[in-house]
Scaffold this motif. Structure first.
Motif, PDB file in Angstrom:
ATOM      1  N   LYS A 178       0.607  -1.261   0.195  1.00 12.03           N
ATOM      2  CA  LYS A 178      -0.044  -0.293  -0.272  1.00 12.03           C
ATOM      3  C   LYS A 178       0.523   1.385   0.041  1.00 12.03           C
ATOM      4  O   LYS A 178       0.660   2.269  -0.404  1.00 12.03           O
TER       5      LYS A 178
ATOM      6  N   VAL B 115       1.601   2.579  -2.843  1.00 12.23           N
ATOM      7  CA  VAL B 115       0.931   4.004  -4.329  1.00 12.23           C
ATOM      8  C   VAL B 115       1.300   5.184  -3.943  1.00 12.23           C
ATOM      9  O   VAL B 115       1.313   6.217  -4.946  1.00 12.23           O
ATOM     10  N   LEU B 116       2.008   5.349  -2.451  1.00 17.33           N
ATOM     11  CA  LEU B 116       1.931   6.614  -2.049  1.00 17.33           C
ATOM     12  C   LEU B 116       3.616   7.576  -2.936  1.00 17.33           C
ATOM     13  O   LEU B 116       3.794   9.108  -3.090  1.00 17.33           O
TER      14      LEU B 116
ATOM     15  N   ILE C 209       4.004   6.908  -6.226  1.00 19.79           N
ATOM     16  CA  ILE C 209       3.147   6.850  -7.699  1.00 19.79           C
ATOM     17  C   ILE C 209       3.782   8.855  -7.972  1.00 19.79           C
ATOM     18  O   ILE C 209       3.755   9.140  -8.906  1.00 19.79           O
ATOM     19  N   PRO C 210       2.946   9.727  -7.458  1.00 19.06           N
ATOM     20  CA  PRO C 210       3.283  11.415  -8.047  1.00 19.06           C
ATOM     21  C   PRO C 210       4.724  11.866  -7.463  1.00 19.06           C
ATOM     22  O   PRO C 210       4.981  11.495  -8.790  1.00 19.06           O
TER      23      PRO C 210
ATOM     24  N   LEU D 290       5.689  10.058 -11.093  1.00 22.85           N
ATOM     25  CA  LEU D 290       4.931  10.911 -12.040  1.00 22.85           C
ATOM     26  C   LEU D 290       5.573  12.137 -12.219  1.00 22.85           C
ATOM     27  O   LEU D 290       6.835  12.923 -13.227  1.00 22.85           O
TER      28      LEU D 290
ATOM     29  N   PRO E 251      14.793  24.779 -30.646  1.00 21.50           N
ATOM     30  CA  PRO E 251      13.248  25.485 -31.476  1.00 21.50           C
ATOM     31  C   PRO E 251      13.693  25.808 -32.765  1.00 21.50           C
ATOM     32  O   PRO E 251      12.737  26.131 -33.690  1.00 21.50           O
ATOM     33  N   GLN E 252      14.719  26.554 -33.074  1.00 17.44           N
ATOM     34  CA  GLN E 252      14.989  26.777 -34.787  1.00 17.44           C
ATOM     35  C   GLN E 252      15.489  26.030 -35.167  1.00 17.44           C
ATOM     36  O   GLN E 252      15.438  26.397 -36.689  1.00 17.44           O
TER      37      GLN E 252
ATOM     38  N   LEU F  11      14.074  23.201 -36.976  1.00 17.63           N
ATOM     39  CA  LEU F  11      12.759  22.241 -37.577  1.00 17.63           C
ATOM     40  C   LEU F  11      13.012  21.578 -38.583  1.00 17.63           C
ATOM     41  O   LEU F  11      14.217  21.462 -39.053  1.00 17.63           O
TER      42      LEU F  11
ATOM     43  N   ALA G 106      10.690  18.669 -43.680  1.00 26.56           N
ATOM     44  CA  ALA G 106       9.141  17.984 -43.872  1.00 26.56           C
ATOM     45  C   ALA G 106       9.845  17.356 -45.105  1.00 26.56           C
ATOM     46  O   ALA G 106       9.040  16.220 -45.362  1.00 26.56           O
ATOM     47  N   LEU G 107       9.916  17.643 -45.456  1.00 27.40           N
ATOM     48  CA  LEU G 107      11.248  17.117 -46.974  1.00 27.40           C
ATOM     49  C   LEU G 107      11.952  16.299 -47.064  1.00 27.40           C
ATOM     50  O   LEU G 107      12.094  16.038 -48.428  1.00 27.40           O
TER      51      LEU G 107
ATOM     52  N   GLY H 135      10.134  24.418 -47.548  1.00 23.48           N
ATOM     53  CA  GLY H 135      10.127  25.221 -46.715  1.00 23.48           C
ATOM     54  C   GLY H 135      10.958  26.058 -45.862  1.00 23.48           C
ATOM     55  O   GLY H 135      10.949  25.878 -45.019  1.00 23.48           O
ATOM     56  N   VAL H 136      11.595  27.109 -46.847  1.00 24.18           N
ATOM     57  CA  VAL H 136      12.640  27.645 -46.138  1.00 24.18           C
ATOM     58  C   VAL H 136      11.594  28.743 -45.387  1.00 24.18           C
ATOM     59  O   VAL H 136      10.867  29.275 -45.592  1.00 24.18           O
ATOM     60  N   TYR H 137      12.120  28.559 -44.451  1.00 24.30           N
ATOM     61  CA  TYR H 137      11.897  30.466 -43.634  1.00 24.30           C
ATOM     62  C   TYR H 137      12.658  30.919 -42.786  1.00 24.30           C
ATOM     63  O   TYR H 137      12.508  31.659 -42.408  1.00 24.30           O
TER      64      TYR H 137
END
Lengths: 159, 184
Positions: free
Chosen positions: B2, B5-6, B8-9, B12, B28-29, B31, B34-35, B134-136
């Motif tokens: 039992k 169970v404690l 679990i948090p 997580l 993030p720059q 990318l 897609a090609l 897809g050039v950005y």
């Protein structure tokens, strides 16, 4: 009184400036119909600018966003449906341009994660509450001996 | 049991921590293209130096090549330029330029002044090819195999490090495949 008027004035002024900041760049593109315009603007709002990344195609002023915006407008005016426009964008810039990710194997965690966490939270909460209830009922059960002793103590208090 | 169970948090939170920690190192720059794995989009554009010569996607097929998106208005392209000159002199693969949203005059002048590392320059004045790729931003470079399939996209200026650590091994690999397929 003067103070409250001043506050109202300040609030009004603030709301004016905020709308000014939110105003999107005016495009001179002329749509064939109002419905087309509504749909195209909605689509452009739902697509992310690949260059500036945290703006949608309408809000961004980068050359790429301008191009893509125009492309969306033209495609809508040419009678393309939403799915075709989105396909055009994702085939070039990837799923990244979608603000709302598609439901796929790799985005399943994203879609179902919150629900899963909520269910886990409910289960844990349920277990906790039930446990406490069991403990509470256990405390209530006292033996006859303890009861008589308790009665004695209570009587003593009454005097 | 039992008591478990404690935990679990805690578990997580730890799992989430791992994901968030990994997120710290994502750029993030950068990318994903897609090609990658798809053929170069079909195009028919004038050569920068000679408007009577038409370059198409067919022109790029047959050899492993590098497509480099550049423009005179792009400061990072100026940073990249000397490196491109150096790689061009090594004669490892043809480097095709895509002169992106630029004007012909200044672009040609820049190349005569600073040197021309490009085998051929595709004049993409209205950015249509760039859009299809897809050039950005610029510079961006695409590694294309001998079948005209885009194998890799690098966004940002190529310098010695990017070249020797990322591009060159891939080029070697693609060229080996090309040789094999050409031989058999």
């Amino acid at each position: 009184m003067i103070k409250s008027i001043f506050t109202i004035m300040a609030a009004l002024l603030l709301s004016l400036t905020v709308t000014a900041v939110n105003a999107t760049p005016v495009d001179t593109y002329e749509f064939k119909s109002v419905e087309n315009q509504k749909r195209a603007l909605g689509l452009a709002h739902s697509l992310r600018c690949p260059q500036c990344q945290n703006q949608n195609l309408i809000d961004s002023n980068s050359p790429v966003a301008q191009d893509l915006r125009l492309e969306v407008y033209e495609m809508v005016d040419a009678g393309k449906n939403d799915a075709e426009v989105i396909e055009f964008m994702t085939s070039r810039y990837g799923d990244f341009v979608l603000y709302k990710p598609r439901m796929e194997a790799k985005t399943l965690v994203l879609w179902l994660g919150p629900v899963g966490l909520l269910i886990i939270a409910f289960i844990i909460g349920f277990i906790f509450i039930r446990k406490q209830r069991i403990v509470a009922t256990e405390v209530v059960e006292i033996s006859a001996e303890e009861q008589s002793e308790l009665d004695k103590l209570l009587k003593r208090d009454d005097k | 049991m039992k008591k478990l169970v404690l935990f679990i948090p805690l578990i997580l939170v730890m799992v989430m921590g791992v994901f968030l920690y990994k997120g710290l190192f994502l750029n993030p720059q950068q990318l994903e293209s897609a090609l990658e794995g798809k053929p170069i989009p079909a195009f028919q554009l004038e050569r920068l130096e000679d408007s009577s010569e038409i370059i198409t996607n067919e022109t790029l097929i047959g050899k492993v090549s590098l497509l480099n998106v550049w423009a005179t208005w792009c400061p990072s392209c100026k940073y990249e330029h000397p490196y491109l000159m150096r790689f061009a002199r090594q004669n490892i693969l043809p480097i095709y330029g895509i002169n992106y949203r630029d004007d012909r005059g200044p672009a040609i002048r820049e190349l005569t002044r600073e040197g021309d590392p490009y085998t051929k320059n595709i004049f993409d004045h209205d950015g249509r090819l760039g859009l299809d790729l897809g050039v950005y931003g610029a510079p961006e470079s695409y590694l294309v195999d001998h079948n005209g399939i885009i194998r890799y996209r690098y966004a940002g200026p190529i310098d010695q490090r990017v070249w020797s650590e990322t591009l060159l091994p891939m080029i070697k690999e693609l060229q080996a495949v090309a040789k094999q397929e050409g031989a058999s």
